[in-house]
Design an enzyme around this catalytic site. Structure first.
Site, PDB file in Angstrom:
ATOM      1  CE  LYS A  53      -3.877  -2.328   2.176  1.00 48.10           C
ATOM      2  NZ  LYS A  53      -4.573  -2.748   3.394  1.00 48.10           N
ATOM      3  CD  GLN A  97      -3.800  -4.636   6.379  1.00 41.25           C
ATOM      4  OE1 GLN A  97      -3.849  -3.567   5.767  1.00 41.25           O
ATOM      5  NE2 GLN A  97      -4.216  -5.768   5.853  1.00 41.25           N
ATOM      6  CG  ASP A 120     -10.224  -0.515   4.927  1.00 43.71           C
ATOM      7  OD1 ASP A 120     -10.079  -1.009   3.805  1.00 43.71           O
ATOM      8  OD2 ASP A 120      -9.415  -0.649   5.862  1.00 43.71           O
TER       9      ASP A 120
HETATM   10  N1  GUN Z   1      -7.177  -7.184   5.870  1.00 46.47           N
HETATM   11  C1  GUN Z   1      -7.491  -7.918   4.774  1.00 46.47           C
HETATM   12  N2  GUN Z   1      -8.134  -7.150   3.869  1.00 46.47           N
HETATM   13  C2  GUN Z   1      -8.224  -5.907   4.385  1.00 46.47           C
HETATM   14  C3  GUN Z   1      -8.773  -4.677   3.919  1.00 46.47           C
HETATM   15  O1  GUN Z   1      -9.341  -4.572   2.820  1.00 46.47           O
HETATM   16  N3  GUN Z   1      -8.658  -3.631   4.773  1.00 46.47           N
HETATM   17  C4  GUN Z   1      -8.071  -3.720   5.990  1.00 46.47           C
HETATM   18  N4  GUN Z   1      -8.032  -2.640   6.753  1.00 46.47           N
HETATM   19  N5  GUN Z   1      -7.557  -4.835   6.459  1.00 46.47           N
HETATM   20  C5  GUN Z   1      -7.628  -5.939   5.668  1.00 46.47           C
END
Ligand code: GUN
Length: 280
Positions: A53, A97, A120
């Site tokens: 990211k 995350q 998100d």
């Molecule tokens: N863990 C796995 N997929 C995601 C996601 O799309 N966002 C976040 N914040 N954590 C994750």
């Protein structure tokens, strides 16, 4: 069985080129989109996602900050960091995350993020807005999947869309987004009876199970669009999806949904910067 392979990397590259141009436009107006990513603990998969990211932000010229906190971080420490980021004007997106270590209440933590910075779309307010079809942010993986389906030229209206998996991150929001696209949606899970019978009805089959080789050729209707969200390691330790590639040929993992998830995060961050800072 013949199925079309969607080149997720190519679709993601096209979207990122557009986003880069939009980012440069914003920068010309003195606005640099900013994303803060919080990682608690040392989950190896999460470390890879967060690194990717950060790298993707760099490539687009988006400002990104990474907060790597120890696995024993207290609820108060994490909430205090989120409150600080909520208050910072130059931060347009905040992402915590998942999964979080067990001692932290995921619902409480996600609810602490300012809904206007919730890239998100995991805050209950944003989840509710998705349910009623009045949303600004949508979860990144389901949004990426919609973009992949769009890239095939398939119109979802009236199509049978079968989703395997009912998680809050993929299955449930995917079902809602597909419904808003006028698909006929079925969500399957571990208690579903006669799964192959259900999946064979699908014009669009989305698998988010987390088991290598789970979806085999006899579960798929010829010509269906198959999207594989699984990120698994097989017995030999090789990264692979849920779908048995030999018998089905869906969007390959890696290179399928993963790059789209990150691309949608970048898009939400850029949209958020425009929405929050160009209001005046
Ligand atoms: N863990 C796995 N997929 C995601 C996601 O799309 N966002 C976040 N914040 N954590 C994750």
């Amino acid at each position: 069985m013949s199925a079309r392979i969607i080149d997720g990397k190519a679709v993601a590259a096209r979207c990122r080129a557009e986003l880069k141009a939009r980012t440069e436009e914003l920068k010309g107006e003195g606005i640099t989109p900013g994303l803060a990513v919080i990682l608690v603990g040392e989950d190896p998969a999460s470390q890879v996602y967060v690194r990717n990211k950060h790298k993707a932000c760099d490539e687009l010229g988006i400002h990104s900050e990474q907060y790597t906190l120890p696995g024993n971080t207290s609820r108060e420490e994490l909430l205090s960091l989120i409150a600080e980021l909520n208050g910072r004007e130059e931060i347009d997106g905040i992402l915590v995350q998942l999964p979080l270590p067990g001692h932290l209440d995921q619902k409480e933590i996600l609810s602490a993020i300012d809904p206007a910075k919730d890239v998100d779309a995991f805050h209950p307010q944003n989840v509710g807005r998705i349910v009623i079809g009045d949303y600004f942010f949508a979860p990144c993986t389901p949004s990426g999947i919609l973009t992949l389906i769009d890239s095939t030229g398939v119109d979802m209206t009236g199509k049978e869309c079968v989703i395997i998996g009912r998680s809050n991150i993929v299955g449930k929001p995917m079902a809602l987004l597909a419904l808003h696209r006028n698909a006929t949606v079925t969500v399957c899970h571990s208690k579903t009876r006669n799964l192959p019978e259900v999946t064979r009805r699908a014009d669009i089959l989305i698998s988010a199970v987390g088991k290598a080789g789970f979806v085999t050729g006899e579960m798929v209707k010829p010509g269906a669009v198959v999207i594989d969200v699984g990120m698994n390691r097989n017995a030999a330790g090789k990264l692979c999806g849920d779908v048995d590639f030999e018998s089905v040929s869906p969007a390959p993992v890696p290179g399928g949904v993963g790059p789209m998830t990150i691309t949608m995060l970048l898009r939400s961050t850029v949209l958020s910067a425009r929405n929050r800072r160009k209001k005046a």
